[in-house]
Design a protein around this motif. Structure first.
Motif, PDB file in Angstrom:
ATOM      1  N   VAL A 104      23.090 -24.286  43.000  1.00  0.00           N
ATOM      2  CA  VAL A 104      23.188 -25.142  41.817  1.00  0.00           C
ATOM      3  C   VAL A 104      24.646 -25.117  41.353  1.00  0.00           C
ATOM      4  O   VAL A 104      25.343 -24.135  41.577  1.00  0.00           O
ATOM      5  N   PRO A 105      25.116 -26.178  40.729  1.00  0.00           N
ATOM      6  CA  PRO A 105      26.516 -26.198  40.279  1.00  0.00           C
ATOM      7  C   PRO A 105      26.846 -25.019  39.360  1.00  0.00           C
ATOM      8  O   PRO A 105      26.076 -24.695  38.454  1.00  0.00           O
ATOM      9  N   LEU A 106      27.960 -24.370  39.636  1.00  0.00           N
ATOM     10  CA  LEU A 106      28.413 -23.246  38.812  1.00  0.00           C
ATOM     11  C   LEU A 106      29.215 -23.761  37.620  1.00  0.00           C
ATOM     12  O   LEU A 106      30.007 -24.690  37.768  1.00  0.00           O
ATOM     13  N   SER A 107      29.010 -23.156  36.486  1.00  0.00           N
ATOM     14  CA  SER A 107      29.857 -23.489  35.339  1.00  0.00           C
ATOM     15  C   SER A 107      31.204 -22.790  35.531  1.00  0.00           C
ATOM     16  O   SER A 107      31.319 -21.821  36.281  1.00  0.00           O
ATOM     17  N   SER A 108      32.200 -23.279  34.842  1.00  0.00           N
ATOM     18  CA  SER A 108      33.517 -22.644  34.916  1.00  0.00           C
ATOM     19  C   SER A 108      33.448 -21.204  34.419  1.00  0.00           C
ATOM     20  O   SER A 108      34.106 -20.317  34.967  1.00  0.00           O
TER      21      SER A 108
END
Length: 149
Positions: A104-108
């Motif tokens: 899943v996309p990682l947050s900064s």
């Protein structure tokens, strides 16, 4: 006389080296080192420390030559370790690998935490190295047409 053969663009004179130290010129990193007699340290040309007076500086063509002065390595620029540019590029490469491997996309924030740096630091590194933010790079890497097939 081998120094004259190495580069005609940047002749390695003492005045040229001194100006590269005072300018903290990134292109000089790894080309020479210098020691400061009054402090007893040796540094890389990009060292952020206070600039020494010219008469207290000694130039060295190699890291081994700088070590043989008997002075200690600088604690600010760490001349015996890879340069900051190389370390930053390696960190960005690790970040890119983490982004691509994530399900899943990682947050900064999660990316920065995983790498052990702050969110603002990872943003600065991405901007400096790749010219974009981690989120924009992640979106662009997910949209590659060659991976869709």
């Amino acid at each position: 006389m081998a120094r004259a053969e190495t580069s005609s663009t940047w002749p390695e004179t003492a005045d040229n080296r001194l100006s590269q130290i005072y300018d903290r010129a990134p292109h000089a990193d790894g080309r020479f080192w210098y020691s400061v007699v009054t402090t007893g340290v040796f540094c890389r040309p990009t060292c952020p420390s206070r600039r020494a007076r010219p008469e207290h500086i000694r130039f060295h063509d190699t890291l081994d030559e700088a070590r043989r002065t008997g002075f200690r390595p600088c604690r600010r620029c760490h001349p015996e370790q890879p340069s900051a540019v190389v370390r930053d590029q390696a960190l960005v490469a690790r970040a890119c690998a983490l982004i691509q491997a994530a399900e899943v996309p990682l947050s900064s924030r999660a990316l920065a935490s995983t790498l052990g740096v702050s969110t603002s630091h990872i943003h600065r590194l991405f901007n400096r190295t790749l010219g974009t933010t981690p989120g924009a790079w992640a979106r662009a890497s997910r949209c590659r047409p060659d991976e869709a097939a």
